[in-house]
Motif scaffolding. Structure first.
Motif, short mmCIF file in Angstrom:
data_model
loop_
_atom_site.label_atom_id
_atom_site.label_comp_id
_atom_site.label_asym_id
_atom_site.label_seq_id
_atom_site.Cartn_x
_atom_site.Cartn_y
_atom_site.Cartn_z
N ALA A 1 -4.98 6.37 139.64
CA ALA A 1 -4.54 5.23 138.84
C ALA A 1 -3.13 4.81 139.23
CB ALA A 1 -4.58 5.58 137.37
N ASN A 2 -2.97 3.51 139.35
CA ASN A 2 -1.64 3.00 139.70
C ASN A 2 -1.19 1.94 138.71
OD1 ASN A 2 0.54 3.28 141.43
ND2 ASN A 2 0.01 1.39 142.52
N ASP A 3 -1.99 1.69 137.68
CA ASP A 3 -1.48 0.89 136.56
C ASP A 3 -2.12 1.38 135.28
OD1 ASP A 3 -3.91 -0.39 136.06
OD2 ASP A 3 -3.48 -2.00 137.47
N LEU A 4 -1.61 0.91 134.15
CA LEU A 4 -2.05 1.48 132.87
C LEU A 4 -3.51 1.17 132.58
CD1 LEU A 4 1.13 0.74 130.75
CD2 LEU A 4 0.30 2.95 131.50
N ILE A 5 -3.97 0.00 133.04
CA ILE A 5 -5.37 -0.36 132.78
C ILE A 5 -6.31 0.60 133.51
CG2 ILE A 5 -7.08 -2.19 132.91
CD1 ILE A 5 -4.89 -3.08 131.16
N THR A 6 -6.04 0.80 134.80
CA THR A 6 -6.88 1.72 135.58
C THR A 6 -6.85 3.10 134.95
OG1 THR A 6 -5.80 0.60 137.38
CG2 THR A 6 -7.50 2.17 137.95
N LEU A 7 -5.66 3.50 134.55
CA LEU A 7 -5.52 4.81 133.92
C LEU A 7 -6.48 4.93 132.74
CD1 LEU A 7 -2.12 6.39 132.97
CD2 LEU A 7 -3.94 6.31 131.33
N TYR A 8 -6.47 3.90 131.88
CA TYR A 8 -7.29 3.98 130.68
C TYR A 8 -8.77 3.95 131.04
CZ TYR A 8 -9.17 3.17 126.11
OH TYR A 8 -9.89 3.30 124.97
N SER B 1 -7.32 8.44 122.38
CA SER B 1 -7.32 7.21 123.17
C SER B 1 -6.52 6.13 122.46
CB SER B 1 -8.75 6.72 123.39
OG SER B 1 -9.45 7.66 124.13
N GLY B 2 -6.66 6.11 121.11
CA GLY B 2 -5.89 5.13 120.36
C GLY B 2 -4.40 5.33 120.56
N LEU B 3 -3.97 6.59 120.45
CA LEU B 3 -2.55 6.88 120.67
C LEU B 3 -2.12 6.40 122.05
CD1 LEU B 3 -2.16 10.55 119.37
CD2 LEU B 3 -1.22 8.47 118.36
N LEU B 4 -2.97 6.72 123.01
CA LEU B 4 -2.64 6.39 124.39
C LEU B 4 -2.53 4.88 124.57
CD1 LEU B 4 -3.84 8.42 127.25
CD2 LEU B 4 -4.22 6.01 127.51
N LEU B 5 -3.49 4.15 123.96
CA LEU B 5 -3.45 2.69 124.10
C LEU B 5 -2.23 2.11 123.40
CD1 LEU B 5 -7.11 1.45 123.67
CD2 LEU B 5 -5.62 1.25 125.64
#
Lengths: 500, 484
Positions: B130-137, B175-179
């Protein structure tokens, strides 16, 4: 055979023997009757071959040249090195180890439970013990030092006496807690000195690489490990439990070799690498040593179990070693090394002596014996000799070790020496009492009426030990001249800084 | 214009061969499964294992010396991701084989098992690249969703269903925390891309730190670091054992790698801030994992606490904040995986009267009943305890080195003491196997279980010790080739 990696050969030969036993076990499933005897013979021959290799190594070794010899150095990856070498002190301890191992295998001839596993563990243990004395890299040293816990844990836990599980756990966890702190200290030193080689770190330390404050912390971390291994009062309590519950050969290895790792560690690391801290902590060590000598002797006197009594006497004798080491004089350190060798022979012999009657009677209670001299005259004579060695009678090796450590300590601190000297008297009290109760008197226990004297195998075990005790007692210069070069090298660094 | 776009797309696709292979397998496998039903499960398991091994090979092949980004910077292909993917794929393949044997013995073969493992592996691949937050999620959720289903895989068993549900609810919370953290980061940095976040982080800012803390909490949940570990024992105990083995291995490495990527990439500028958080997580995990495991009687629960304890070590290495720390975390996890898979192979072999048993006392006297299995397990448990000369010691050694090198020696002392406490319960298992009066013998286990346990032991024992330098080289390359 020069040019061969003789140290590695002799270190790893027992491990190869263990693999051989494993392969034999795999192919035969251990079913047929002769298998166990075959395994015992394999183990015995392997240990003899290791001793032979050690003698070859000795022939290539120059006793008067200071520093490490027979060096092997190969990079191992990750900045670690496989770096082996010996100086006189390590060579002497290696000889002691390999001298005791065949005797241990012989003493284990009566083992019947899971013989293959037992012998494999013993051979693996021999590899690890040799590695401790031959390693010149601190990480390698730690690998061997700590690795020995695995076989010892299983040996005590499976083949020990009634309370063996408690003893095995106590032994393992006690030793581990000391060692992990040492590991952190080792890593810090390696990072500061940018090398893991022991002589290079020593050189770095002697150029003032570690400040005094840091030395004190490092010294304490090492002390936590070596004091437990030694064992020093008040962290000695694992030893009587482990000794009592271990099988005879396990006790021999514990007393003969594993306890020497503590003293070896002090001499290899604490003194040369942290001279300021060693000088700073000398009073502490002295006090602990004297307490160990007197207290352990008194406790030994009150024991009802023969092995426990000998275990406490080991604690007392190790007190002489720590006292001699931290006296920092040539006599003291020479005496400490000699005392380690001598105790390795005498305490091992005493455990084997107990093993003989334990094999016959399956009890270690002093009260169960008495009057053995009537049925087992040869046995009683041998027992007497080693009892005298334990007491420190002139003419046995025990005397030389004690007198040298005391004369070495006297100029440094006369009070401490006086305290230690009472230990000599106390050791006569408990050891002679033990001998009187077991060997003399009337043969009262009816079970003893048919007890047999030494058999041929036991003769083979005891003759080398008797010879070693007397030779070291009458001609101590053999050992003392040999270890002189390494002692002077260790002290050369210490004196300069302790004087500062 | 279009032709150029197409050319770039094809070029990018070549970089993600491992992901494509596994995703393709998952789609095809679903199709075959829908058509053939559960009869296809044996075939699919075999194919999936092959696909995973091939994916590992592909991942190892694309190891650029310089980081290479694809899809407009969404994914980064570099030495680090290649290393992580290789290990993940091999670990997943090993646990897949364990599962195939186990489910076949119980007549519970379902074709979904290999498919879900493949999907989860794709998710992990995306995570570590992952190289951005969207991909990470997206990667994290793909991995987690597959894991939730796997946990509840034995659907008519109450404990398994409970494990799945519990995992799902708590996972959703994480996941909520992460988002929430991601949205804060996006708000304050103005971008979801890691390189732009790195620029913003270089200037500091409270908002970013808030976001970062939430993000780290979410990730700590996924890697079951204390105090976010509560789900772990229940899920480990309830899920079918092969699934537990899978959870304990590959996803742990993926989570550690992802955390490393986030901390050392975009948030390198905030090291002083996140270091405290990681130190706390590490210390608490080390102690919780060591102390609470002492009281466990179920071996799967014990392994759960053991994995919490081990996460503490990986976190300790990461807390150092150096390249050395990163490679140490990778090495630690690489050595941890075969050990834990081997231990679970041993647990899978615990089967008596047609039922799986899983308390520590069921191992009693194993040394006299099944000496070989007992020997393998003894070696594996001594290795997890970190006793030399076994591989586990070298894992601990490098993490200690990294921590002391980074000036974290108080944490290293805590870890050293926690190691001693954890040694007590590993020793207890060994004691039960060697000393206690023998319990009735286990039924003989399947061939793959025996082979896996044997291979794991071989890896832990001589091979890894000799090949340690090689792993170290690979991990160092992975750590140094990926970040500025």
């Amino acid at each position: 055979m020069s040019g061969w990696p003789i140290l590695s050969l002799m270190t790893f030969l027992p491990a190869a023997g263990a693999l051989l036993i494993l392969a034999a076990r795999w192919s035969s499933s251990g079913q047929h009757a002769g298998h166990d005897t075959g395994v015992k013979w394999i183990a015995f021959i392997v240990t003899l071959a290791t001793l032979a290799l050690n003698l070859v190594a000795l022939s290539q070794f120059d006793a008067h040249q200071p520093g490490f010899q027979l060096v092997e150095r190969v990079p191992w990856g990750a900045g670690l090195e496989y770096h082996m070498g010996v100086d006189q002190m390590s060579m002497a301890l290696l000889l002691l180890t390999n001298f005791l191992m065949p005797l241990c295998i012989l003493a284990s001839w009566s083992i019947e439970k899971q013989v293959s596993a037992y012998m494999m563990l013993f051979l693996a243990l021999q590899t690890l013990m040799q590695g401790v004395f031959a390693a010149m890299d601190i990480v390698l040293f730690y690998v061997f030092f700590e690795g020995g816990l695995i076989p010892m844990f299983i040996l005590i836990g499976v083949w020990g006496g009634k309370n063996r599980v408690y003893a095995a756990f106590k032994f393992f966890l006690y030793t581990l807690i000391g060692s992990v702190l040492m590991l952190v200290a080792l890593i810090l030193m390696a990072i500061m000195a940018k090398t893991t080689s022991i002589p290079e770190i020593t050189a770095f330390a002697q150029q003032g690489g570690f400040s005094k404050n840091l030395q004190i912390w490092l010294w304490l971390a090492f002390f936590s490990s070596f004091a437990v291994k030694m064992p020093m009062w008040p962290v000695h309590t694992w030893l009587p439990d482990a000794h009592v519950e271990a099988p005879t050969a396990g006790s021999v290895i514990l007393a003969g070799v594993l306890l020497k790792m503590g003293g070896y560690g002090f001499l290899r690391f604490s003194l040369p690498m942290f001279p300021d801290a060693s000088a700073y902590f000398t009073p502490l060590v002295f006090v602990m040593s004297v307490i160990a000598i007197i207290y352990a002797s008194l406790v030994a006197f009150r024991q009802t179990d023969i092995k426990k009594l000998i275990a406490y006497s080991s604690v007392a004798h190790m007190g002489f070693v720590t006292m001699g080491i931290f006296a920092g004089t040539e006599q003291g350190v020479q005496g400490a090394i000699f005392q380690m060798l001598s105790h390795g022979v005498i305490a091992s012999a005493l455990f084997l002596v107990v093993g003989v009657i334990y094999d016959r009677m399956h009890t270690r209670e002093i009260a169960a014996y008495g009057g053995l001299v009537h049925r087992m005259p040869v046995y009683a004579a041998i027992f007497l000799l080693f009892t005298m060695g334990n007491v420190g009678l002139p003419g046995t090796s025990g005397f030389i070790g004690e007198i040298l450590t005391m004369t070495g300590t006297f100029p440094v601190n006369a009070w401490v020496t006086a305290g230690a000297a009472t230990g000599v008297i106390l050791s006569a009290v408990y050891a002679l009492t033990l001998y009187r109760k077991v060997a003399f008197g009337k043969l009262e226990n009816p079970a003893l009426a048919s007890i047999a004297d030494l058999n041929a195998r036991e003769w083979v075990i005891f003759v080398p030990l008797v010879v070693a005790t007397l030779v070291l007692g009458f001609a101590p210069m053999i050992a003392l001249d040999f270890t002189k070069a390494s002692t002077q090298a260790i002290l050369a660094g210490y004196d300069v800084f302790a004087a500062r | 214009m279009e032709a150029e776009l197409l050319a770039r797309l094809t070029a990018d696709l070549a970089w993600i061969r491992p992901e494509l292979l596994l995703a393709g397998f998952a789609l095809l496998g679903t199709l075959v499964g829908a058509w053939m039903g559960d009869r296809a499960s044996g075939l699919l398991s075999g194919l999936c294992a092959i696909a995973l091994v091939v994916a590992a090979y592909f991942a190892w092949q694309v190891r650029p010396a310089e980081p290479h980004t694809v899809f407009n910077g969404a994914l980064s292909i570099d030495g680090f991701s290649a290393y992580a993917k290789t290990v993940i794929a091999l670990a997943a393949a090993a646990t897949l084989l364990l599962g195939a044997d186990h489910f076949a013995r119980r007549n519970e073969r379902r074709f979904e098992f290999p498919v879900l493992i493949a999907l989860s592996a794709v998710g992990m691949f995306v995570m570590v690249s992952a190289n951005d937050l969207i991909t990470l999620y997206v990667g994290l959720e793909l991995q987690s969703l597959a894991a939730y289903v796997l946990a509840a895989f034995r659907r008519d068993d109450a404990r398994s269903s409970e494990a799945g549900l519990k995992y799902f609810v708590l996972g959703a919370l994480a996941s909520g925390l992460l988002l929430y953290g991601s949205s804060l980061i996006y708000g304050f940095a103005g971008s979801v891309r890691f390189d732009e976040i790195a620029t913003a982080a270089g200037q500091g800012g409270v908002g970013l730190i808030f976001g970062l803390v939430f993000l780290v909490c979410g990730l700590a949940f996924k890697m079951s670091a204390a105090p976010f570990h509560m789900w772990t024992p229940d899920v480990y105990e309830g899920a079918p054992t092969p699934v537990t083995a899978f959870f304990a291995a590959a996803p742990k490495l993926a989570a550690v790698a992802l955390l490393a990527r986030v901390l050392y990439g975009p948030f390198a500028g905030l090291e002083a801030q996140w270091q405290q958080v990681i130190i706390a997580l590490s210390g608490i995990s080390l102690l919780v994992g060591a102390f609470i495991a002492l009281a466990q009687t179920n071996i799967k629960r014990l392994m759960a606490y053991s994995s919490i304890h081990n996460m503490g070590f990986a976190l300790m290495a990461l807390a150092a904040g150096t390249e050395k720390g990163m490679s140490a975390a990778l090495i630690y996890m690489t050595i941890y995986l075969p050990t834990t898979i081997g231990a679970f192979a041993g647990i899978l072999a615990m089967r008596r009267d047609g039922k799986d048993v899983e308390t520590i006392d069921d191992l009693a006297g194993l040394a006299s009943r099944k000496p070989w299995l007992a020997m393998l397990l003894t070696v594996l448990f001594f290795s997890v305890a970190g006793i030399p000369p076994l591989a586990g010691f070298f894992g601990k050694l490098v993490t200690f080195q990294a921590a002391v090198d980074g000036g974290l020696w108080p944490l290293a002392v805590v870890a050293a003491l926690a190691t001693v406490i954890s040694a007590a319960y590993y020793l207890n298992i060994i004691k039960v196997m060697w000393v206690n009066a023998p319990a009735p013998a286990f039924q003989s286990s399947g061939p793959t279980i025996a082979v896996t346990a044997g291979l794991a032991t071989l890896l832990v024992f001589p091979v890894l010790v000799v090949g340690f330098g090689w792993i170290e080289q690979a991990a160092l390359f992975a750590a140094s080739s990926s970040f500025p």
